[in-house]
Design a protein around this motif. Sequence first.
Motif, short mmCIF file in Angstrom:
data_model
loop_
_atom_site.label_atom_id
_atom_site.label_comp_id
_atom_site.label_asym_id
_atom_site.label_seq_id
_atom_site.Cartn_x
_atom_site.Cartn_y
_atom_site.Cartn_z
N ALA A 77 28.85 45.56 78.13
CA ALA A 77 30.19 45.05 78.45
C ALA A 77 30.25 44.57 79.90
O ALA A 77 30.87 43.55 80.20
N ALA A 78 29.58 45.29 80.81
CA ALA A 78 29.58 44.91 82.22
C ALA A 78 28.99 43.51 82.40
O ALA A 78 29.44 42.75 83.27
N GLY A 79 28.00 43.16 81.59
CA GLY A 79 27.40 41.84 81.69
C GLY A 79 28.31 40.71 81.27
O GLY A 79 28.06 39.54 81.60
N LEU A 80 29.38 41.04 80.56
CA LEU A 80 30.31 40.02 80.05
C LEU A 80 31.51 39.80 80.95
O LEU A 80 32.35 38.95 80.66
N GLY A 81 31.61 40.55 82.04
CA GLY A 81 32.70 40.31 82.99
C GLY A 81 33.74 41.39 82.96
O GLY A 81 33.89 42.13 81.97
N PRO A 82 34.51 41.53 84.05
CA PRO A 82 35.43 42.66 84.20
C PRO A 82 36.56 42.70 83.19
O PRO A 82 37.15 43.76 82.96
N ASP A 83 36.90 41.55 82.58
CA ASP A 83 37.99 41.55 81.62
C ASP A 83 37.55 41.90 80.20
O ASP A 83 38.38 41.97 79.28
#
Length: 374
Positions: A77-83
Amino acid sequence: MHAYTAADTLRVAKRYQNPKRSYLLVNPLQAKHIPVSPAASLDMMAALGAQVAAAHPEARLVIGFAETATAIGAAVAAGLGPDCVYLHTTRELLAGDWILFQEEHSHAVEQRLCADRLAAWIEATPTVIFVDDELSTGRTLRNMVRQLRERFPLLAERQLVAASILSRVSPEDQARLAADGVACQCLVRLEDRDYDQLVAPLSVEEAPPPPPGPLPALNTLSVKAALPNPRRGAGIGAYLDGCRALAEELVPALRRELPAGGSLLVLGTEECMYPALAVGAAAEASGHWSAVRCHATTRSPIGICHAADYPIQNGVLLPSFYGDGRRTYLYDLAAYDAALVVTDAPAAAAAAALPQLAAALGQRGCPRLYLCEI
């Protein structure tokens, strides 16, 4: 970026008295069963996250599988961006709206997925990523997807992706997943082997309770950092910020308490893995300790064997930090100058379980134990 192989990520152990599946694939970089450098573990998880983000940058919902993939899911999830929203399954009994499904081969078959806000999260993403440590047949995921589509028909219009560190899905099972609308991503593809036959000759024993002996000095570290609960779902940006704030409180506190140059264990509890890794990585980066290692307690009953190439050389049987009278284990425990337990367990249950863990650490010569309840 490191090109991960089976040599990096695969060891084979024998489950203790599990008639459903005799073997367990143990990843020495996963920070679950085997202690490992937290930076090395997070690097491996981030590699899967980068691969998923490159293929599916539009995804805004990641669902991780408890208990072994909770940290991997957070890293993806972190690799996909903060949102991006991160939600993981759980075996804990919590209030709210929960979808129940079965992980048939597991020692603890019941899994729960929080549905409180799931409809809105599905509506807000064109792609849903399901994350596990290892994908074998995909049966559990296909069963879960069918249940979710019955509850949330909109999911039929979303792209679904199964992401895992290891995959040994056969062409036939991959076709079944594709027929159910699920694509696959993996960091390491394993060759087809008969793991049941591989472990059949091994003679293993169950991990025993720790014997009585010297106990480490115990200190409780209080923190102000508040983490969202990924069992109920959270924006990954807020979750990572909470983990960073936790590390920023704990690491300086430990540096004030402990002399430079020693070894430190940062231990997670069952599903609570990523916060321990975040704290461990910050402790490792500080340079204060000569060695920092992370792993976690687990509900998996793995056989102990002293064969030279066997991955689980020792273990202890412990009460769960989450109560409920259940048994948990800690494997390949080494000697450390200090240990820090990072847990999100209820305080009363954690207090009841702590003496047995302290005894196990004391048996290995650890003189100091710190507890942080988040």
